[in-house]
Design a protein around this motif. Structure first.
Motif, short mmCIF file in Angstrom:
data_model
loop_
_atom_site.label_atom_id
_atom_site.label_comp_id
_atom_site.label_asym_id
_atom_site.label_seq_id
_atom_site.Cartn_x
_atom_site.Cartn_y
_atom_site.Cartn_z
N ALA A 1 1.55 3.13 -11.98
CA ALA A 1 0.96 3.38 -10.85
C ALA A 1 -0.60 2.56 -10.57
N THR B 1 2.74 2.02 -3.49
CA THR B 1 1.39 2.09 -4.59
C THR B 1 1.37 4.10 -3.64
N LEU B 2 1.10 4.26 -3.11
CA LEU B 2 0.93 5.46 -2.58
C LEU B 2 1.87 6.34 -2.84
N PRO C 1 2.56 6.48 -13.99
CA PRO C 1 1.44 6.27 -15.26
C PRO C 1 1.06 5.01 -14.77
N ALA D 1 3.84 15.08 -12.79
CA ALA D 1 3.10 15.30 -13.87
C ALA D 1 2.19 16.96 -13.59
N LEU D 2 2.10 17.58 -11.85
CA LEU D 2 2.10 18.93 -11.93
C LEU D 2 2.84 19.28 -12.39
N ALA E 1 1.89 7.19 -6.69
CA ALA E 1 1.03 7.76 -7.56
C ALA E 1 1.04 9.50 -6.91
N GLY E 2 1.17 9.05 -5.66
CA GLY E 2 2.24 10.77 -5.17
C GLY E 2 3.16 11.44 -5.82
N THR F 1 4.06 10.40 -8.20
CA THR F 1 4.04 10.56 -10.65
C THR F 1 2.99 12.24 -10.51
N ILE F 2 2.23 12.22 -9.24
CA ILE F 2 1.09 13.42 -10.12
C ILE F 2 2.22 14.68 -9.17
N LEU G 1 0.78 -1.75 -0.30
CA LEU G 1 0.36 -0.24 -0.03
C LEU G 1 0.79 1.31 -0.04
#
Lengths: 320, 211
Positions: free
Chosen positions: B49, B8-9, B46, B19-20, B12-13, B15-16, B5
Motif C-alpha cells: 500500500a 491502490t484503493l 501495508p 488489519a481491523l 488499502a481497503g 489491508t484496513i 487508483l
C-alpha cells in the motif's frame, strides 16, 4: 515494563490502520497538501506500524527496551524529515544568525608578486575563420591578448583567493557590478573575481554577434546572445565555483575565467604581477590560480593591522 | 475498472479490513494461520500500500491540475490560453504538441535519470513556501537554472520541422550548437516569449471550441 505479544500486534495494527486511513483520504483530493499529508503523516504511520510488528515478532520476552524504541524513532525520522526536504536551506532562520562581516573592517594586508620561473611559453597561432571580417581585422590584437604571461618574469591574470579560514562569518554581496566587456573580439578582463549573487555586467562593444556562455563544473550557468554593438546584460552566478569558463561559441578563442566565491577575499594580479588582499585576523589557506599553469597554495597567519608579503612563483610545467 | 487508483484503493481497503480483523480478534495470532494472516495484514499488504500510494501520488503530481492548484501558478496556467502563437507554451498547449493534462510537467522536468525525483523534491519545497514561506509574485518566479535545450529536444530532435525550417538553416552549425546546448533555444532571443505573465492583463485569450 512488560508488553505482551498480542498488545504489541494490536498497537502495530492500529498504526497501520491510521496510516492507511490517511492514504485513502489523501487520494480523494488531488492537491499538494494531500501529497504532503501522505508523506509526512501517512507514510510514517504505516512504516512505524510495520516496524513495530516486526519488532513484536522478534522480541520474545516482551520486554520493552528503551534502546529499541530509540532505534524505531530514529528510523522514522527520515520519513518525517522527507516531507520538508529541500526547504531547510531556504527558510532556516538560524542559518543567517552569524553576523554580517564588513570588508572595510579587515585591517591586515597581504600583498605580493606572482612570478614565473622559466622561458615564456610561445602562444600557438590561432585560426580565425574567413567569415568574420571584423574579428579578422583585429587578429593581431587578439594574438597579443592571448599571451597571458608578461615580460620580466611576472604573471598577470592570476586569481588569488582564500580557500579556507573565512568560515564562520556571513558576507554581504557587493552592490557594485563587475564589468566584462567584449572589445575587438576579446574579453576584457581576461580573468575576474566576484561573489556569488553579485551582478556581472556584460557588454558588447563589437559590431558583431557574440554569445556569452558561462560554464562551471560541467554545467551551464548562463548562455546569452549579444547580437550587436551596445548590447548590455546583467547576470549573476547562483553558485560558487572556481573557475567558471566564459566563452563565445562563435569565436572560439574568446575565453575569460571568473572566480565566484562565497566571500569577498579574492583578487587578480595586475599587469605587473602584483596583488593585494585585505583580511581580518586569522589563519588562511591562500591560493594563486592560473589558467595554464595551475595553482600554488600557501598558508598564512595574519594579525590585526599586519602587513604580510606573500609571493607566488610558478614554473613552466603545464598544469595537469 | 483496473486503473492504478482503483488498485491502490483496493489494496488499502483490503489491508484496513484485515488489519481491523487482527486488531479486534488478536487472539487468532496465537496459531500459525493467524500469524500468517497478521504477517499479510501488517507487513506485506501495508508495504504494498505504501508503494502504491507513493506511486499514485507521484503520478498525480505530474498533472496540470495539480500544478495549478497553487494560487501562485494561476497566471502561468492562464498563459497557456493566450491567443497569440508567439507565446511558446500557449502554442504548444493549444495545438496538442504537449499532453494538456501534463502540460507543466512535460516541459518542466529534467529528462535525466533522476529528473522526476528532483522535480518532486523541489515541488515539496514549493509547498512549504506556499504555506510557511514568502511567496514570490508570479512575475518574479525564476527557474532554478537556465532552461536546458534537452527538454525541448526530447520531442523536437530529429523532427523535420526542426531540422529544415529556414530559420534553423541560417547558420550552418546552429542545429549542432542547439543540440549541444551551446545556443539556448529561448534565451537566444529566437523563442523568447515564454509565459510572460506580466503581459497577461493586456492579452486576449483563446476559448476552446470557439472561433
Amino acid at each position: 515494563m512488560k508488553m505482551p505479544l498480542e498488545t504489541r500486534i494490536r498497537w502495530s495494527g492500529l498504526l497501520v490502520i491510521m496510516g492507511l486511513a490517511v492514504l485513502l483520504l489523501s487520494l480523494v483530493w488531488a492537491h499538494p497538501l494531500s501529497f504532503m499529508a501522505f508523506l509526512v503523516v501517512g507514510c510514517p504511520l504505516i512504516v512505524g506500524g510495520v516496524l513495530f510488528f516486526l519488532w513484536a515478532l522478534a522480541v520474545k520476552d516482551g520486554a520493552v527496551r528503551s534502546n529499541i524504541i530509540v532505534i524505531l524513532i530514529a528510523g522514522l525520522l527520515p520519513f518525517v524529515a522527507s516531507g520538508c526536504s529541500g526547504s531547510s536551506d531556504r527558510f532556516s532562520s538560524t542559518k543567517n544568525a552569524t553576523p554580517v562581516f564588513d570588508p572595510s573592517s579587515a585591517t591586515a594586508r597581504v600583498y605580493g608578486t606572482v612570478a614565473f620561473d622559466g622561458e615564456t611559453p610561445k602562444t600557438p597561432p590561432m585560426k580565425i575563420g574567413s567569415g568574420d571580417q571584423f574579428c579578422k581585422m583585429n587578429a593581431l590584437d587578439i594574438f597579443k591578448h592571448e599571451g597571458s604571461l608578461t615580460e620580466g618574469g611576472v604573471i598577470r591574470n592570476v586569481i588569488i583567493y582564500v580557500r579556507s579560514g573565512h568560515e564562520g562569518r556571513t558576507y554581504k554581496v557587493p552592490e557594485q557590478p563587475v564589468v566584462l566587456d567584449q572589445q575587438r573580439c576579446v574579453y576584457l578582463p581576461r580573468v575576474l573575481t566576484l561573489m556569488k549573487g553579485q551582478k556581472l555586467k556584460i557588454l558588447n562593444s563589437d559590431p558583431t554577434f557574440h554569445n556569452v556562455h558561462a560554464q562551471g563544473e560541467g554545467r551551464t550557468e548562463f548562455n546569452i546572445p549579444q547580437p550587436s554593438k551596445g548590447a548590455e546584460d546583467i547576470q549573476t552566478f547562483s553558485r560558487a565555483a572556481m573557475p567558471f569558463r566564459i566563452g563565445c561559441d562563435f569565436h572560439t578563442w574568446m575565453v575569460s575565467y571568473a572566480g565566484v566565491f562565497e566571500h569577498p577575499f579574492h583578487t587578480t594580479s595586475n599587469n605587473g604581477g602584483k596583488y593585494e588582499l585585505r583580511l581580518p585576523p586569522g589563519k588562511y589557506e591562500i591560493v594563486a590560480w592560473h589558467e595554464k599553469l595551475g595553482e600554488k597554495v600557501a598558508t598564512l597567519d595574519v594579525s590585526e593591522n599586519a602587513a604580510r608579503e606573500l609571493n607566488f612563483k610558478f614554473d613552466a610545467e603545464p598544469r595537469k | 475498472m483496473f486503473s492504478s487508483l482503483n488498485i491502490t484503493l483496493a489494496v488499502a481497503g483490503l489491508t484496513i479490513l484485515l488489519a481491523l480483523l487482527v486488531v479486534m480478534r488478536v487472539d487468532i495470532t496465537r496459531g500459525p494461520d493467524g500469524r500468517m494472516l497478521a504477517f499479510l495484514a501488517l507487513f506485506l499488504l501495508p508495504s504494498a500500500a505504501v508503494w502504491a500510494g507513493i506511486s499514485q501520488h507521484m503520478e498525480r503530481a505530474k498533472s496540470t491540475e495539480f500544478c495549478l492548484s497553487c494560487h501562485t501558478m494561476e497566471d502561468y496556467g492562464k498563459s497557456l490560453y493566450v491567443d497569440d502563437k508567439s507565446y511558446l507554451p500557449a502554442a504548444h498547449f493549444q495545438n496538442n504538441r504537449i499532453p494538456r493534462d501534463r502540460a507543466c510537467y512535460t516541459c518542466h522536468t529534467d529528462y535525466t535519470m533522476f529528473g522526476g525525483l528532483n522535480d518532486k523534491r523541489r515541488g515539496l519545497s514549493h509547498v512549504y513556501v506556499q504555506y510557511f514561506g514568502t511567496i514570490p509574485k508570479s512575475g518574479e518566479i525564476k527557474l532554478y537554472q537556465p532552461f536546458n535545450n534537452r527538454e525541448c529536444l526530447h520531442c523536437h530532435a530529429g523532427a523535420r520541422s526542426f531540422l529544415e525550417t529556414s530559420a534553423h538553416q541560417k547558420s550552418p552549425d546552429l542545429i549542432e550548437k542547439a543540440t549541444n546546448n551551446q545556443l539556448s533555444c529561448m534565451s537566444s532571443r529566437c523563442h523568447d516569449t515564454i509565459h510572460d505573465v506580466t503581459t497577461l492583463p493586456d492579452a486576449t485569450f483563446w476559448k476552446e471550441g470557439k472561433k
